[in-house]
Design an enzyme around this catalytic site. Structure first.
Site, mmCIF file in Angstrom:
data_model
loop_
_atom_site.group_PDB
_atom_site.id
_atom_site.type_symbol
_atom_site.label_atom_id
_atom_site.label_comp_id
_atom_site.label_asym_id
_atom_site.label_seq_id
_atom_site.Cartn_x
_atom_site.Cartn_y
_atom_site.Cartn_z
ATOM 1 N N ALA A 279 -41.313 -31.562 -16.787
ATOM 2 C CA ALA A 279 -40.189 -32.061 -15.999
ATOM 3 C C ALA A 279 -39.193 -32.887 -16.802
ATOM 4 O O ALA A 279 -38.096 -33.174 -16.305
ATOM 5 C CB ALA A 279 -40.702 -32.889 -14.821
ATOM 6 N N GLY B 101 -38.317 -31.888 -19.967
ATOM 7 C CA GLY B 101 -37.874 -30.994 -21.023
ATOM 8 C C GLY B 101 -36.435 -30.535 -20.843
ATOM 9 O O GLY B 101 -35.774 -30.827 -19.834
ATOM 10 N N ASP B 102 -35.952 -29.768 -21.822
ATOM 11 C CA ASP B 102 -34.557 -29.327 -21.818
ATOM 12 C C ASP B 102 -34.264 -28.393 -20.655
ATOM 13 O O ASP B 102 -33.198 -28.465 -20.039
ATOM 14 C CB ASP B 102 -34.236 -28.642 -23.153
ATOM 15 N N LYS C 41 -41.257 -17.798 -19.059
ATOM 16 C CA LYS C 41 -41.532 -17.025 -20.269
ATOM 17 C C LYS C 41 -41.462 -17.935 -21.498
ATOM 18 O O LYS C 41 -40.887 -19.028 -21.404
ATOM 19 C CB LYS C 41 -40.543 -15.856 -20.388
ATOM 20 N N ASP D 211 -38.326 -14.133 -14.995
ATOM 21 C CA ASP D 211 -37.336 -13.676 -15.962
ATOM 22 C C ASP D 211 -35.989 -14.052 -15.344
ATOM 23 O O ASP D 211 -35.553 -13.417 -14.376
ATOM 24 C CB ASP D 211 -37.428 -12.166 -16.194
ATOM 25 N N HIS D 212 -35.344 -15.085 -15.879
ATOM 26 C CA HIS D 212 -34.187 -15.635 -15.169
ATOM 27 C C HIS D 212 -33.034 -14.645 -15.060
ATOM 28 O O HIS D 212 -32.155 -14.805 -14.208
ATOM 29 C CB HIS D 212 -33.719 -16.951 -15.820
ATOM 30 N N GLU E 246 -25.075 -12.910 -28.350
ATOM 31 C CA GLU E 246 -24.943 -14.364 -28.348
ATOM 32 C C GLU E 246 -24.102 -14.790 -29.549
ATOM 33 O O GLU E 246 -24.189 -14.187 -30.624
ATOM 34 C CB GLU E 246 -26.312 -15.035 -28.441
ATOM 35 N N ASP F 20 -37.975 -12.021 -28.185
ATOM 36 C CA ASP F 20 -37.254 -13.039 -27.418
ATOM 37 C C ASP F 20 -36.362 -12.423 -26.348
ATOM 38 O O ASP F 20 -36.251 -12.972 -25.242
ATOM 39 C CB ASP F 20 -36.401 -13.890 -28.365
ATOM 40 N N HIS G 244 -35.801 -9.541 -20.981
ATOM 41 C CA HIS G 244 -34.513 -9.355 -20.324
ATOM 42 C C HIS G 244 -34.012 -7.916 -20.399
ATOM 43 O O HIS G 244 -33.631 -7.316 -19.398
ATOM 44 C CB HIS G 244 -33.455 -10.274 -20.947
#
Length: 476
Positions: free
Chosen positions: A13, A15-16, A141, A170-171, A209, A228, A233
């Site tokens: 809670a 964390g980044d 993940k 998986d966002h 990216e 990654d 994704h």
């Protein structure tokens, strides 16, 4: 298990991810009155904090990462929060967490910690009775580094939770445009009859990216672009593009069709993959160092991958899927490009025909563009002149007045309410890892090393050749 949780426990809670996404998403849901007024949120991490300290931490995160128009007073949301320090490697702390949560709660647990801690965490939760009864668990993940480690993690989770109480996140699946793929395909008679190898020449999926390592050096160098980005994704995007029409929209009906696609994927063969690693160059108007300079040591980890994939079933046999992802590329973009075949015969003498192309933009802009051939205005004394013109649907404009939500808002709400549709099932994860492990085994057997590319470019020239030898040009 259909119940709405009255307590949400956030591991990691402080964390980044919690700062940037989880706490702002929950606060936005609270602002919009989408959380039950009795929902409690218990944060836990190794940091020593009181409830007051955690609320101050959360307030700072919201002021930085949540738009002002979605904050409201924040007091009601902050009052939902409490905190319990816990080092999951020290078993005694779980008793204090159980006391903080209380008895007979309907519980949703979110693990935003290193997967290496999942087994220890679940064992501690089980010992103090926090895995029994009305309890479900969400897992961030990565779920392993290969099939074997993924199975080990999943076995540990399955020892305490049945599959219908496990929510693997998986966002990307929470993004509006990703979900819109289902609507685009199955709510429009225009597309589905043409959505096959007879009418589609190829499909491109790009996740680009502009950033480099940032603060992820330790994780990323042990992972690389294939594990990654592609393993989760990109394969989920491919599965949504390629799946058969589900019989309905229940979680298992959708996920049954996705896993069929993943199991039908042909192993990548020699010459069907390219890896790269960025060197110094210009990115986003700035001079940036190379990967090895950022890392501080030489490395053979790939920061770029391009693949030619095949789905060997009746719908897709013969249509290649080109996948491309990398860091330090010219722009940040996630998109799917569906290239249709040319008309079988042109009646327009001398006209340069362009096949129709559907571009589905996922980020940073959410839009759908369909290119069509149209007549150029004029008298046409020498024959009709044609040109490809775009039909654009900018999603924010098409649905003005509707709130644009970040992915974690939907996913956290679904976790609290128990809807698994946008979460990944175990057999999906394992099918993805089998395909990825075969690629890594191929690279090892061929001693494939990443080719260098300059930061700010579209990757190694070999990636361009991978597509162009089939007459395909990457969409840029």
């Amino acid at each position: 298990m259909t119940f709405t949780a009255d307590t949400l426990v956030l591991f990691g809670a402080t964390g980044d991810l919690a700062r940037r996404m989880l706490l702002p998403s929950l606060a936005a849901l609270d602002h919009d009155k989408l959380l039950d007024e009795d929902l409690r949120i218990v944060g836990t991490a190794r940091s020593e904090m009181s409830d007051h300290d955690f609320r101050s931490f959360a307030r700072e995160a919201l002021e930085k990462f949540l738009p002002p128009q979605r904050r409201g007073s924040m007091a009601d949301f902050l009052n939902r929060l409490s905190y319990q320090p816990l080092d999951v490697t020290a078993d005694k702390g779980f008793d204090d967490l159980a006391a903080k949560v209380g008895k007979d709660r309907k519980l949703a647990i979110f693990l935003s910690t290193a997967p290496s801690l999942f087994e220890t965490t679940i064992a501690g939760l089980s010992r103090v009775g926090l895995t029994s009864g009305d309890t479900r668990i969400g897992l961030e993940k990565p779920l392993g580094t290969d099939l074997a480690s993924s199975c080990e993690i999943n076995d540990a989770v399955a020892a305490a939770f049945p599959e219908d109480r496990i929510f693997r996140i998986d966002h990307y699946l929470g993004k509006e445009t990703v979900q819109n793929l289902i609507a685009l395909r199955f709510a429009n008679v225009l597309f589905e009859p043409l959505w096959n190898a007879r009418h589609i020449e190829d499909v491109q999926i790009t996740v680009a990216e502009t950033v480099g390592l940032e603060d992820r050096a330790g994780y990323y160098d042990g992972s690389g672009a294939l594990r990654d980005m592609v393993q989760n994704h990109m394969l989920q995007l491919l599965a949504l593009v390629a799946m058969e029409p589900p019989s309905g929209l229940s979680p298992d009906e959708v996920r049954d069709e996705k896993v069929k696609v993943l199991r039908a994927m042909r192993p990548v063969e020699s010459g069907e993959s390219v890896t790269g690693q960025y060197r110094g160059g210009a990115s986003s108007g700035e001079i940036v160092p190379g990967y090895d300079e950022e890392l501080g040591k030489p490395s053979d980890t790939e920061t770029f991958v391009a693949l030619k994939a095949h789905v060997d079933n009746w719908r897709w046999r013969g249509t290649p899927f080109y996948l491309r992802t990398g860091k330090r590329l010219p722009k940040r973009v996630t998109e799917i490009v569906v290239q249709f075949k040319c008309v079988p015969h042109s009646i327009f003498a001398g006209a340069k025909m362009q096949p129709n192309r559907l571009v589905i933009g996922i980020q940073p802009e959410e839009n759908i563009t369909l290119s069509l051939m149209a007549k150029v205005p004029g008298l046409d004394r020498d024959g009709m002149t044609l040109r490809s013109v775009p039909l654009n649907i900018a999603m924010p404009d098409a649905f003005s007045g509707k709130e644009r939500r970040i992915a974690y808002e939907r996913l956290l709400l679904d976790l609290i309410e128990g809807d698994q549709t946008l979460f990944v099932r175990r057999d999906e994860v394992e099918a993805q890892w089998r395909w990825i492990d075969a690629i890594r085994a191929l690279w090892a057997s061929e001693k494939l090393e990443p080719k260098t590319y300059s930061a700010g470019s579209w990757g190694p020239s070999a990636a361009i050749a991978l597509a162009e030898r089939d007459g395909v040009t990457w969409n840029e």
